[in-house]
Design an enzyme around this catalytic site. Structure first.
Site, short mmCIF file in Angstrom:
data_model
loop_
_atom_site.label_atom_id
_atom_site.label_comp_id
_atom_site.label_asym_id
_atom_site.label_seq_id
_atom_site.Cartn_x
_atom_site.Cartn_y
_atom_site.Cartn_z
N GLU A 113 0.84 -1.22 0.00
CA GLU A 113 0.00 0.00 0.00
C GLU A 113 0.87 1.26 0.00
OE1 GLU A 113 -3.06 -0.24 -0.58
OE2 GLU A 113 -3.84 -2.11 0.28
N HIS A 137 -2.78 1.75 8.14
CA HIS A 137 -3.85 1.00 7.48
C HIS A 137 -3.97 -0.33 8.21
CE1 HIS A 137 -6.18 -1.46 4.91
NE2 HIS A 137 -5.15 -2.25 4.63
N HIS A 139 -6.91 -3.83 9.44
CA HIS A 139 -8.13 -4.59 9.15
C HIS A 139 -8.95 -4.74 10.43
CE1 HIS A 139 -5.72 -6.61 5.61
NE2 HIS A 139 -5.94 -5.31 5.42
N GLU A 168 -17.16 9.33 22.52
CA GLU A 168 -15.83 9.87 22.18
C GLU A 168 -15.74 10.29 20.71
OE1 GLU A 168 -12.93 10.10 24.25
OE2 GLU A 168 -14.62 9.95 25.63
N HIS A 209 -12.69 -4.20 3.47
CA HIS A 209 -11.24 -4.31 3.58
C HIS A 209 -10.69 -3.80 4.91
CE1 HIS A 209 -7.06 -3.60 1.49
NE2 HIS A 209 -6.94 -3.91 2.75
O1 2HA Z 1 -0.38 -5.39 3.85
O2 2HA Z 1 -3.23 -4.89 4.31
O3 2HA Z 1 -4.08 -3.86 2.05
C1 2HA Z 1 -1.44 -6.08 3.40
C2 2HA Z 1 -2.62 -5.21 3.32
C3 2HA Z 1 -3.00 -4.70 1.99
ZN ZN Z 2 -5.22 -4.16 3.85
#
Ligand code: 2HA
Ligand code: ZN
Length: 276
Positions: A113, A137, A139, A168, A209
């Protein structure tokens, strides 16, 4: 600042992401644009690679240095072997290529990313007047679940739901949370859409995602993500217990925003996903 302190800080963040269940396998990635003090940790480092062209140009990041997690690497392993799982890179003077200054051992490279991180850094550097330096980033399962649970999610109804489910939220992300429809992971399209959203937001949800969070440092970016994820967790716990019977009202949110002097984007209050 010593390099070890910087590395420990990244390792603490990635370990926390793993511990919370946000970074399965090689999921999730972290970057930090080095500030003046942190740049002292890289003084004297020579380029360890050739200049590697970027898939996107980031001219306003010319010459900037970043610490990044590596592509295919597991965030839970950063603390065990930082020199293999993370690295420090430097951009060239056009912002079109990078080279490795430290880390990424055994032929590693920055995250898949990379484009999303760099374009996001370019946006937040400008939009926050050089205040924001961190991009995460990850998940986050409950926020991801919301993108499967509702067919009509939007920036306003997602923001409205999260603000109403945890007091919050309006303080931590008063400008709302952006909802982006599904786009291919690692693509330049997703990178550009994310960076555009960050002109006004600090958080961007990627449908089916995960999320991108930004902040002054890794603590702030992590904290913002955590608050949004917790609101989603509270919502899902209520749904499992028979549904939300009561949520924070417009008047209560206004009172919170007034009390904490938040410049909130009140227009996002309209709506609730699913139309209820
Ligand atoms: O690093 O999260 O979006 C792997 C990921 C790609
Ligand atoms: Zn990801």
């Amino acid at each position: 600042m010593k390099r070890e302190i910087l590395i420990r800080h990244v390792a603490k963040t990635t370990r926390d992401m793993w511990d919370r269940g946000w970074a399965e396998a090689n999921g999730g990635n972290v970057s930090l644009r080095l500030n003046e003090e942190q740049n002292a940790a890289v003084v004297g480092l020579q380029g360890q690679s050739e200049w590697i062209p970027l898939s996107v140009a980031a001219p306003t990041l010319q010459g900037e240095r970043f610490i990044f997690t590596g592509t295919g690497r597991y965030l839970r392993n950063v603390e065990l072997a930082p020199e293999r799982n993370i690295g420090i890179i430097e951009l060239n003077l056009c912002g079109t290529a990078f080279r490795i200054l430290w880390g990424f051992e055994s032929n590693g490279r920055p995250t898949s990313e990379l484009a999303a991180h760099l374009l996001s850094h370019a946006t937040i550097k400008e939009s926050t007047n050089n205040y924001a330096h961190a991009v995460i980033h990850t998940h986050t399962p409950s926020l991801i679940a919301l993108t499967y649970a509702f067919a009509d999610l939007s920036t306003s109804n997602l923001t409205s739901l999260l603000w109403r489910m945890h007091a919050e939220c309006v303080v931590v992300f008063p400008r709302g949370i952006e909802f982006l429809p599904w786009m291919m992971a690692g693509s330049n399209t997703l990178a550009h859409a994310t960076a555009d959203a960050l002109r006004t937001r600090t958080l961007v949800v990627w449908e089916h995602h995960g999320i991108v969070g930004t902040g002054r440092n890794l603590d702030e970016a992590f904290g913002r993500i955590y608050v949004a994820e917790k609101a989603a967790e509270i919502y899902l716990a209520c749904a499992a217990a028979g549904g939300v019977k009561k949520a924070l009202t417009d008047d209560q949110l206004q009172a919170i925003a007034d009390n904490f002097k938040c410049n909130w984007e009140k227009s996002l209050l309209a709506g609730w996903p699913g139309g209820a």
